[in-house]
Design an enzyme around this catalytic site. Structure first.
Site, short mmCIF file in Angstrom:
data_model
loop_
_atom_site.label_atom_id
_atom_site.label_comp_id
_atom_site.label_asym_id
_atom_site.label_seq_id
_atom_site.Cartn_x
_atom_site.Cartn_y
_atom_site.Cartn_z
N LYS A 22 0.83 -1.21 0.00
CA LYS A 22 0.00 0.00 0.00
C LYS A 22 0.86 1.26 0.00
CE LYS A 22 -1.88 1.73 3.93
NZ LYS A 22 -1.54 3.17 4.01
N ASN A 23 1.82 1.31 0.91
CA ASN A 23 2.56 2.56 1.08
C ASN A 23 3.51 2.85 -0.09
OD1 ASN A 23 1.18 3.01 3.39
ND2 ASN A 23 2.87 2.54 4.79
N ARG A 93 -5.16 10.05 3.34
CA ARG A 93 -4.06 10.81 3.92
C ARG A 93 -2.94 11.05 2.88
NH1 ARG A 93 -3.07 14.23 7.63
NH2 ARG A 93 -0.85 14.49 7.67
N CYS A 117 -6.36 8.45 7.82
CA CYS A 117 -6.08 7.81 9.11
C CYS A 117 -5.44 8.80 10.08
CB CYS A 117 -5.09 6.68 8.86
SG CYS A 117 -5.25 5.33 9.99
N ARG A 123 -1.40 15.18 12.37
CA ARG A 123 -0.28 14.64 11.58
C ARG A 123 0.30 15.77 10.75
NH1 ARG A 123 -1.69 8.63 9.44
NH2 ARG A 123 0.37 8.85 8.55
N ASP A 306 3.88 0.56 12.25
CA ASP A 306 2.65 0.00 11.68
C ASP A 306 2.43 -1.46 12.07
OD1 ASP A 306 2.19 2.45 10.56
OD2 ASP A 306 2.57 1.86 8.50
N ARG A 398 -9.06 -0.29 4.06
CA ARG A 398 -8.10 0.65 3.45
C ARG A 398 -6.79 -0.04 3.09
NH1 ARG A 398 -6.14 4.23 7.31
NH2 ARG A 398 -4.72 4.62 5.60
C1 UD1 Z 1 4.12 6.82 6.79
C2 UD1 Z 1 3.18 5.66 6.62
C3 UD1 Z 1 2.53 5.31 7.96
C4 UD1 Z 1 3.61 5.05 8.99
C5 UD1 Z 1 4.61 6.18 9.05
C6 UD1 Z 1 5.82 5.87 9.93
C7 UD1 Z 1 2.49 6.00 4.33
C8 UD1 Z 1 1.39 6.36 3.40
N1 UD1 Z 1 2.18 6.04 5.64
O1 UD1 Z 1 3.32 7.91 7.26
O2 UD1 Z 1 1.72 4.17 7.77
O3 UD1 Z 1 3.03 4.89 10.27
O4 UD1 Z 1 5.11 6.47 7.73
O5 UD1 Z 1 6.46 4.73 9.48
O6 UD1 Z 1 3.58 5.65 3.92
N2 UD1 Z 1 6.38 14.47 11.13
C9 UD1 Z 1 6.54 15.80 11.40
N3 UD1 Z 1 6.44 16.68 10.36
C10 UD1 Z 1 6.18 16.28 9.08
C11 UD1 Z 1 6.00 14.92 8.82
C12 UD1 Z 1 6.10 14.02 9.87
O7 UD1 Z 1 6.80 16.18 12.54
O8 UD1 Z 1 6.11 17.13 8.19
C13 UD1 Z 1 6.48 13.49 12.23
C14 UD1 Z 1 5.16 12.74 12.47
O9 UD1 Z 1 4.31 13.46 13.35
C15 UD1 Z 1 5.66 11.43 13.07
C16 UD1 Z 1 7.02 11.21 12.38
O10 UD1 Z 1 7.41 12.48 11.86
O11 UD1 Z 1 5.88 11.58 14.47
C17 UD1 Z 1 7.03 10.20 11.27
O12 UD1 Z 1 6.05 10.55 10.31
P1 UD1 Z 1 6.18 10.15 8.78
O13 UD1 Z 1 7.34 9.21 8.59
O14 UD1 Z 1 6.16 11.40 7.97
O15 UD1 Z 1 4.83 9.36 8.54
P2 UD1 Z 1 3.92 9.39 7.24
O16 UD1 Z 1 4.74 9.55 6.02
O17 UD1 Z 1 2.75 10.30 7.48
#
Ligand code: UD1
Length: 430
Positions: A22-23, A93, A117, A123, A306, A398
């Site tokens: 998925k990701n 998302r 999600c 987020r 995850d 999802r």
């Molecule tokens: C992706 C995955 C999600 C997984 C996560 C961590 C997808 C579609 N989703 O989510 O399933 O749980 O990686 O492995 O691939 N953060 C910030 N600022 C930002 C972005 C992130 O502070 O601009 C923080 C977030 O709050 C979190 C951490 O960084 O604490 C990691 O987030 P991130 O790796 O960005 O997760 P996603 O890409 O949203």
């Protein structure tokens, strides 16, 4: 509305085939916007998030056709730069990847703040936007829309003070066609980052270092269509691995990359389960009592956040005390309430869950708070005595293709059942 009804207590035995990741797919599909051409994408999972992304691309002007259930042809020649309204992004998302892809292709993007999600509370996407700014884009947010615009994107050094999968992917998408060299430091290293880089390179991009914490992207002026097969889903595979161990079953899990599963394999072995690795499959079985262990989620190659809820269910059934710490998301233990209703003994202390193992789980009505919490409820239901009913399974749909068929084929008692929306007023008989 629909729910899952699970009659627990049956060990899983047999073979299960894992779908595409998925990701990876949620990043690769919008990446097709970067060329006006024909793409054939194989191993595309048939799940809600991916079908939402394909629908968005179609609404933007792409022509989508299915060559098989998992092979999709995408013709992006009809796509033009356009604002992407909330109507399209509210259920997904990862629709924020449209920002990077549109910006990379047209030097401008306007995308509604996504829904989707929300297990981590707020987020943020500040790192994504900082990355776009570093490449020279002006960012504004107004009326729920995020707008990014540049006369021409220019390669730059982008340092992330926190490892972010989404920000790494979004900057890669924006930088592939920028002028000059972009260097992403402290980049995420997840398998789907490497998969996206391989896909973009096949389109003609010049990306080196994906899978390490420094990714170098030399901008190119043109990209083109290609045929590509998405990697297997690491988290779907991990979920079946844990389900095999938790039910004391024996599963051969096929179409996987065992290297991607190592953090899960190591922890399952620590608990006393047996994991055998083959070229593209993995066998997990367990007998007798398993013992608890400590888990701390970290960015890849650490233990994936995850998989945290699913593994916590296993630990609740193991002997001894386990401590589960989520260092990636602040608020990922909401599902614990549901598990304690099934008899699990778990206490939350800040970012950690203290799991007192050896509990027997008992079936109960529960809900899927989010995608992976839902997967945890399924595993709990499979192990519990009696019947478990899981509501809000829209979250599970999802990310898990054909979960009822796949689990049913290996001996689980699980069914998808229609039930009336409690908000619906049923007319009384005269
Ligand atoms: C992706 C995955 C999600 C997984 C996560 C961590 C997808 C579609 N989703 O989510 O399933 O749980 O990686 O492995 O691939 N953060 C910030 N600022 C930002 C972005 C992130 O502070 O601009 C923080 C977030 O709050 C979190 C951490 O960084 O604490 C990691 O987030 P991130 O790796 O960005 O997760 P996603 O890409 O949203």
């Amino acid at each position: 509305m629909e729910k899952f009804v699970i009659r627990g207590g049956k060990a899983l035995h047999g073979e299960v085939e894992i779908s595409g990741a998925k990701n990876a797919a949620v990043a690769i599909l919008p990446a097709t916007i970067l060329a006006k051409d024909l793409f054939t994408i194989e191993n595309v999972p048939d799940i809600r998030d991916i079908n939402s992304m394909l629908q968005i691309l179609e609404d933007m002007g792409a022509r989508i056709s299915y060559l098989t259930r998992s092979t999709v042809q995408i013709d992006t020649r009809g796509i033009d730069s356009m604002p992407v309204p909330y109507e399209l992004t509210k259920n997904l998302r990862a629709s924020y990847y449209l920002l990077g892809a549109l910006l990379g292709m047209y030097n401008e993007a306007s995308v509604a703040m996504p829904g989707g999600c929300n297990f981590g509370g707020v987020r943020p996407i500040d790192l994504h936007l900082k990355g776009f700014s570093a490449l020279g884009a002006m960012i504004s947010t107004d009326g729920g829309m995020i707008e990014a615009k540049a006369a021409k994107l220019i390669g730059a050094s982008v340092y992330f003070d926190k490892v972010s999968v989404g920000a790494t992917i979004n900057v890669m998408l924006a930088a592939v066609k920028a002028r000059g060299l972009t260097i992403i430091e402290n980049a995420a290293k997840e398998p789907h980052i490497v998969d996206l880089a391989n896909f973009l390179n096949l389109m003609g991009a010049n990306i080196k270092g994906a899978g390490t914490d420094v990714i170098k992207i030399e901008g190119v002026s043109e990209l083109h269509g290609c045929t590509y097969s998405i990697i297997p889903d690491q988290i779907e595979a991990g979920t079946y691995m844990v389900a095999a161990a938790a039910t004391k079953g024996d599963l051969l899990i096929k179409n996987v990359i065992p290297k991607h599963l190592e953090p899960i394999t190591v922890k399952l072995r620590e608990c006393g389960a047996t994991v055998e690795e083959f070229d593209d499959s993995i066998r997990v079985y367990a007998e007798g009592r398993l013992h608890g262990c400590n888990i701390k989620t970290m960015p890849h190659p650490g233990f994936p956040t995850d998989m945290q809820p699913q593994f916590t269910v296993l630990l609740a059934l193991c002997e001894g005390i386990s401590i589960v710490t989520d260092s990636v998301w602040d608020n990922r233990f909401r599902y614990v309430d549901q598990l304690t209703r099934m008899g699990a003994q778990i206490q939350i202390e800040g970012k950690a869950a203290i799991v007192q193992g050896s509990a027997e789980l008992k079936g109960a009505p529960v809900r899927a708070d989010d995608l992976r919490a839902g997967a945890a409820m399924i595993i709990a239901g499979l192990c519990a005595r009696g019947t478990t009913e899981i509501e809000d399974i829209i979250h599970i749909d999802r990310g898990y293709e054909d979960v009822v068929r796949k689990l049913g084929a290996v001996g689980a008692g699980i069914a998808r059942v229609d039930f009336p929306d409690p908000g619906t007023v049923v007319p009384k008989r005269a």
